[in-house]
Design a protein around this motif. Structure first.
Motif, PDB file in Angstrom:
ATOM      1  N   CYS A  68      -7.734  -5.785   8.356  1.00 18.71           N
ATOM      2  CA  CYS A  68      -6.444  -6.505   7.839  1.00 18.71           C
ATOM      3  C   CYS A  68      -7.171  -7.885   7.149  1.00 18.71           C
ATOM      4  O   CYS A  68      -6.601  -8.743   6.625  1.00 18.71           O
ATOM      5  CB  CYS A  68      -5.436  -7.079   8.740  1.00 18.71           C
ATOM      6  N   VAL A  73      -6.754  -2.795   0.813  1.00 17.30           N
ATOM      7  CA  VAL A  73      -5.790  -2.394   1.505  1.00 17.30           C
ATOM      8  C   VAL A  73      -5.010  -1.584   0.270  1.00 17.30           C
ATOM      9  O   VAL A  73      -4.008  -2.231  -0.177  1.00 17.30           O
ATOM     10  CB  VAL A  73      -4.884  -3.491   2.332  1.00 17.30           C
ATOM     11  N   CYS A 144      -4.883 -10.410   5.204  1.00 18.87           N
ATOM     12  CA  CYS A 144      -3.231  -9.849   4.500  1.00 18.87           C
ATOM     13  C   CYS A 144      -2.288 -10.910   4.978  1.00 18.87           C
ATOM     14  O   CYS A 144      -2.260 -11.427   6.062  1.00 18.87           O
ATOM     15  CB  CYS A 144      -3.098  -8.509   5.468  1.00 18.87           C
ATOM     16  N   PHE A 146       0.566 -10.497   5.886  1.00 15.66           N
ATOM     17  CA  PHE A 146       1.308 -10.280   7.055  1.00 15.66           C
ATOM     18  C   PHE A 146       0.806 -10.316   8.400  1.00 15.66           C
ATOM     19  O   PHE A 146       1.416  -9.932   9.375  1.00 15.66           O
ATOM     20  CB  PHE A 146       1.905  -8.883   6.939  1.00 15.66           C
ATOM     21  N   LEU A 147      -0.665 -10.500   8.323  1.00 12.78           N
ATOM     22  CA  LEU A 147      -1.308 -10.602   9.787  1.00 12.78           C
ATOM     23  C   LEU A 147      -0.695 -12.095  10.476  1.00 12.78           C
ATOM     24  O   LEU A 147      -0.922 -12.975  10.133  1.00 12.78           O
ATOM     25  CB  LEU A 147      -2.865 -10.643   9.512  1.00 12.78           C
ATOM     26  N   CYS A 152      -0.183  -6.957  13.199  1.00  9.98           N
ATOM     27  CA  CYS A 152       0.524  -6.877  11.965  1.00  9.98           C
ATOM     28  C   CYS A 152       2.000  -7.419  12.247  1.00  9.98           C
ATOM     29  O   CYS A 152       2.782  -6.616  13.154  1.00  9.98           O
ATOM     30  CB  CYS A 152       0.607  -5.244  11.526  1.00  9.98           C
ATOM     31  N   ILE A 154       4.489  -6.675  10.198  1.00 11.81           N
ATOM     32  CA  ILE A 154       5.469  -5.722   9.709  1.00 11.81           C
ATOM     33  C   ILE A 154       5.179  -4.165  10.179  1.00 11.81           C
ATOM     34  O   ILE A 154       5.345  -3.435   9.333  1.00 11.81           O
ATOM     35  CB  ILE A 154       5.453  -5.801   8.186  1.00 11.81           C
ATOM     36  N   ARG A 158       4.733  -1.151   7.570  1.00  7.61           N
ATOM     37  CA  ARG A 158       3.361  -1.190   7.176  1.00  7.61           C
ATOM     38  C   ARG A 158       3.273  -0.009   6.056  1.00  7.61           C
ATOM     39  O   ARG A 158       3.523   1.077   6.507  1.00  7.61           O
ATOM     40  CB  ARG A 158       2.281  -1.190   8.084  1.00  7.61           C
ATOM     41  N   PRO A 159       2.160  -0.300   5.215  1.00 10.13           N
ATOM     42  CA  PRO A 159       2.234   0.740   4.220  1.00 10.13           C
ATOM     43  C   PRO A 159       1.284   1.956   4.683  1.00 10.13           C
ATOM     44  O   PRO A 159       0.789   2.048   5.971  1.00 10.13           O
ATOM     45  CB  PRO A 159       1.108   0.196   3.174  1.00 10.13           C
ATOM     46  N   CYS A 162      -2.309   1.792   6.093  1.00 10.22           N
ATOM     47  CA  CYS A 162      -2.525   1.023   7.192  1.00 10.22           C
ATOM     48  C   CYS A 162      -2.055   1.925   8.384  1.00 10.22           C
ATOM     49  O   CYS A 162      -2.789   2.028   9.355  1.00 10.22           O
ATOM     50  CB  CYS A 162      -1.454  -0.338   7.274  1.00 10.22           C
ATOM     51  N   LEU A 212      -2.879  -4.808  -1.607  1.00 13.16           N
ATOM     52  CA  LEU A 212      -1.668  -5.364  -0.911  1.00 13.16           C
ATOM     53  C   LEU A 212      -1.576  -6.937  -1.403  1.00 13.16           C
ATOM     54  O   LEU A 212      -0.480  -7.422  -1.684  1.00 13.16           O
ATOM     55  CB  LEU A 212      -1.638  -5.278   0.479  1.00 13.16           C
TER      56      LEU A 212
HETATM   57  S1  SF4 Z   1       0.353  -4.644   6.499  1.00  7.67           S
HETATM   58 FE1  SF4 Z   1      -0.244  -4.864   8.746  1.00  7.67          FE
HETATM   59  S2  SF4 Z   1      -1.658  -3.365   9.310  1.00  7.67           S
HETATM   60 FE2  SF4 Z   1      -1.682  -3.459   6.834  1.00  7.67          FE
HETATM   61  S3  SF4 Z   1      -3.411  -4.779   6.598  1.00  7.67           S
HETATM   62 FE3  SF4 Z   1      -1.245  -6.203   6.633  1.00  7.67          FE
HETATM   63  S4  SF4 Z   1      -1.552  -6.842   8.657  1.00  7.67           S
HETATM   64 FE4  SF4 Z   1      -2.899  -5.328   8.421  1.00  7.67          FE
END
Ligand code: SF4
Length: 246
Positions: A68, A73, A144, A146-147, A152, A154, A158-159, A162, A212
């Motif tokens: 991440c 990603v 990322c 969202f980290l 994570c 989300i 998550r996609p 991931c 991402l």
């Molecule tokens: S969405 Fe979540 S799992 Fe995917 S790269 Fe971002 S933090 Fe990591």
């Protein structure tokens, strides 16, 4: 409320999905909840197989977020749209914080001259060019957005990439994947590919994944296209055909 139930045979076992019946006309991202349910079960079966047949163990663990922290990603445009909606629905100040992280990553990509390479509509890219761009991206160390606290933020949404990226090689290799390639659990169904093929069938435009980090910008540029609606029965049928095709 009536429901849609789906059953699929994967690696010799049945997997199921069960969602509320969608409206007669929906956007492309309406299929994501159904595909995620199927994906999660297919992944469990793939991990069981890797463990039983090859004696492999998934080395990913909570708190290990190397993938991440620098990887591009790749997400499908439909997933990018779902992520943009998710960000729009976040409460403040979280929404502004996440947006600021996206903006910082986009600015870093632009400064490195990589932004348009990753956002350009499908064009022929030589393998050497793609490898170089991936290396340059990795070197930027873009985390990322969202980290959160090495986890994570989300997780349920998550996609696909991931979800499906489960490593079995030593965790140290994840920090240097170009020089020490990582091993991953082979997946029986490529859900991201199924989503791309489905989108292409409805939008009539070639669809490719984007990093991402560029999701919000991509959606800004292609919002009209991603908000088009289609008969849900045809959409879900097409998506499931693509999933069944592997
Ligand atoms: S969405 Fe979540 S799992 Fe995917 S790269 Fe971002 S933090 Fe990591």
């Amino acid at each position: 409320m009536s429901r849609v139930r789906v059953q699929l045979r994967v690696l010799g076992q049945d997997i199921h999905a069960d969602i509320p019946r969608p409206a007669p006309v929906v956007r492309l991202d309406a299929v994501l909840p159904l595909l995620r349910q199927l994906d999660d079960q297919a992944i469990d079966l793939a991990v069981d197989r890797a463990t039983a047949e090859r004696r492999e163990r998934v080395t990913c663990a909570k708190g290990c977020s190397a993938c991440c922290r620098a990887q591009p990603v790749p997400v499908t445009p439909v997933e990018a749209y779902a992520l943009a909606r998710l960000v729009e629905a976040l409460p403040e100040p979280r929404r502004s914080e996440v947006r600021a992280r996206f903006n910082a990553n986009v600015a870093a990509l632009e400064a490195a001259g990589l932004l348009e390479h990753f956002l350009a509509r499908p064009r022929p890219v030589q393998p050497d060019e793609a490898r170089l761009a991936a290396r340059q991206y990795f070197a930027l160390g873009l985390v990322c957005p969202f980290l959160t606290n090495d986890a994570c933020g989300i997780y349920a949404e998550r996609p696909f990439v991931c979800r499906q990226y489960l490593v079995t090689s030593p965790v140290e290799d994840c920090s240097n994947p170009f020089d020490r390639p990582v091993r991953v659990v082979p997946m029986p169904i490529r859900f991201a590919h199924a989503m791309l093929e489905t989108s292409e069938a409805f939008l009539g435009e070639p669809q490719v994944t984007i990093p991402l980090a560029t999701a919000l910008l991509y959606v800004e540029r292609h919002r009209d296209e991603l908000e088009r609606t289609f008969p849900s029965e045809r959409l879900f049928r097409t998506a499931l055909e693509q999933v069944a095709a592997g």
